[in-house]
Design a protein around this motif. Structure first.
Motif, PDB file in Angstrom:
ATOM      1  N   ARG A 151      -7.625   4.170   3.071  1.00 20.25           N
ATOM      2  CA  ARG A 151      -8.153   3.834   4.392  1.00 20.25           C
ATOM      3  C   ARG A 151      -7.206   2.895   5.140  1.00 20.25           C
ATOM      4  NH1 ARG A 151     -12.700   2.512   2.776  1.00 20.25           N
ATOM      5  NH2 ARG A 151     -12.542   0.235   2.754  1.00 20.25           N
ATOM      6  N   CYS A 152      -6.613   1.940   4.419  1.00 23.75           N
ATOM      7  CA  CYS A 152      -5.656   1.023   5.038  1.00 23.75           C
ATOM      8  C   CYS A 152      -4.431   1.775   5.549  1.00 23.75           C
ATOM      9  CB  CYS A 152      -5.221  -0.051   4.032  1.00 23.75           C
ATOM     10  SG  CYS A 152      -6.430  -1.337   3.718  1.00 23.75           S
ATOM     11  N   ASP A 182      12.575   5.406   1.668  1.00 19.78           N
ATOM     12  CA  ASP A 182      11.564   4.796   2.536  1.00 19.78           C
ATOM     13  C   ASP A 182      11.932   3.327   2.713  1.00 19.78           C
ATOM     14  OD1 ASP A 182      10.302   7.217   2.515  1.00 19.78           O
ATOM     15  OD2 ASP A 182       8.810   6.657   1.020  1.00 19.78           O
ATOM     16  N   ASP A 183      12.911   3.074   3.589  1.00 18.99           N
ATOM     17  CA  ASP A 183      13.489   1.745   3.712  1.00 18.99           C
ATOM     18  C   ASP A 183      12.636   0.760   4.507  1.00 18.99           C
ATOM     19  OD1 ASP A 183      13.885   3.069   6.082  1.00 18.99           O
ATOM     20  OD2 ASP A 183      16.073   3.022   6.001  1.00 18.99           O
ATOM     21  N   MET A 184      11.478   1.190   4.977  1.00 22.55           N
ATOM     22  CA  MET A 184      10.580   0.263   5.672  1.00 22.55           C
ATOM     23  C   MET A 184       9.329  -0.038   4.842  1.00 22.55           C
ATOM     24  SD  MET A 184      10.799   1.523   9.649  1.00 22.55           S
ATOM     25  CE  MET A 184       9.805   0.130  10.179  1.00 22.55           C
ATOM     26  N   VAL A 185       9.363   0.370   3.583  1.00 25.88           N
ATOM     27  CA  VAL A 185       8.228   0.146   2.682  1.00 25.88           C
ATOM     28  C   VAL A 185       8.517  -1.058   1.797  1.00 25.88           C
ATOM     29  CG1 VAL A 185       6.865   1.108   0.797  1.00 25.88           C
ATOM     30  CG2 VAL A 185       7.586   2.577   2.686  1.00 25.88           C
ATOM     31  N   PRO A 186       7.767  -2.141   1.925  1.00 23.73           N
ATOM     32  CA  PRO A 186       7.999  -3.311   1.055  1.00 23.73           C
ATOM     33  C   PRO A 186       7.632  -3.002  -0.386  1.00 23.73           C
ATOM     34  CG  PRO A 186       6.011  -3.614   2.369  1.00 23.73           C
ATOM     35  CD  PRO A 186       6.670  -2.372   2.879  1.00 23.73           C
ATOM     36  N   MET A 218       0.808  -1.228   0.000  1.00 20.97           N
ATOM     37  CA  MET A 218       0.000   0.000   0.000  1.00 20.97           C
ATOM     38  C   MET A 218       0.837   1.273   0.000  1.00 20.97           C
ATOM     39  SD  MET A 218      -1.526  -0.054   3.891  1.00 20.97           S
ATOM     40  CE  MET A 218      -1.716  -1.828   4.058  1.00 20.97           C
ATOM     41  N   PHE A 219       1.897   1.321   0.815  1.00 23.57           N
ATOM     42  CA  PHE A 219       2.720   2.529   0.881  1.00 23.57           C
ATOM     43  C   PHE A 219       3.497   2.738  -0.418  1.00 23.57           C
ATOM     44  CE2 PHE A 219       2.217   1.562   5.437  1.00 23.57           C
ATOM     45  CZ  PHE A 219       1.778   2.795   5.891  1.00 23.57           C
ATOM     46  N   HIS A 220       4.000   1.660  -0.967  1.00 19.68           N
ATOM     47  CA  HIS A 220       4.740   1.746  -2.229  1.00 19.68           C
ATOM     48  C   HIS A 220       3.826   2.196  -3.364  1.00 19.68           C
ATOM     49  CE1 HIS A 220       7.507   0.761  -5.447  1.00 19.68           C
ATOM     50  NE2 HIS A 220       6.641  -0.084  -5.974  1.00 19.68           N
TER      51      HIS A 220
END
Length: 226
Positions: free
Chosen positions: A124-125, A158-162, A101-103
């Motif tokens: 929303r997520c 953003d190194d915590m975004v899969p 979602m973030f990616h």
């Protein structure tokens, strides 16, 4: 009927070789095999929903008229199959959205591949997850570690975004000859019978190849994943 093949016994059922049911199956199979989220098949999904509603009405009429139970059963099977494919296609996309979602949100091209409903779901997520992180963990950490996408403020990315792994190998085939595919030195293409590089992509043959190498061909529909 194009999608469902609904019929009343007076004519043969529709040939499924090139109709919406087959297109929906192909879209679901390709979406499931591709590591990234693909373009939402808006028109196909809309047609599928309309056909399902239409067949539901036909089934009601058949039942009320006391039609042959076999005819009713065949139409019911066709509708159930289409409903299963549609749900599986949408569910597969939602699973990808939840995972990336973030990616997806930060990438305009990927974001535009989502339907309006999927964008609302993703937004929303993200909001719910960020709120949960903030209340459960981030609010208790020093300011430099309060980001939900970076390990710290000094992180350049953003190194915590899969992100989806585009160098994953997938199984593919084409219905038309696409000529020679040349890969870089770090990759190979596996034809079921040997390893070749470069290779001529011949219709009907199966290949195992790095997704990144055929990504444009998948997007254009010239290659399908299996």
């Amino acid at each position: 009927m194009d999608l469902s093949g609904a019929w009343d016994g007076s004519a043969p059922a529709t040939d499924y070789s090139n109709n919406d049911a087959e297109l929906l199956k192909r879209a679901w199979r390709t979406e499931k095999a591709a590591p990234e989220i693909l373009q939402f098949e808006a028109r196909l999904v809309q047609r599928s929903r309309e056909q399902i509603q239409l067949v539901e009405g036909i089934l009601e009429d058949l039942l009320e008229s006391g039609s042959d139970p076999l005819i009713v059963s065949l139409n019911q099977i066709d509708m159930d199959r289409t409903l299963y494919l549609l749900r599986s296609y949408l569910r597969t996309r939602l699973q990808k959205i939840e995972k990336y979602m973030f990616h997806i949100h930060k990438n305009t091209e990927l974001w535009n591949r989502l339907s309006e409903q999927e964008q609302k779901f993703a937004q929303r997520c993200i909001e719910d997850l960020e709120d949960h992180f903030d209340k459960s963990v981030l609010s208790k950490l020093p300011d430099r570690y309060k980001s939900s996408v970076k390990q710290s403020v000094i992180s350049e990315e953003d190194d915590m975004v899969p992100e989806p792994q585009l160098d994953t190998y997938v199984i593919c085939r084409t219905k038309t000859s696409l000529g020679t595919l040349q890969l870089d030195n770090r990759q190979s293409i596996i034809f079921f019978g040997g390893v070749e590089d470069p290779v001529d992509l011949d219709p009907g043959d199966l290949y195992a190849v790095c997704y990144k190498s055929i990504k444009p061909l998948v997007h254009s529909g010239r290659i399908e994943l299996v």
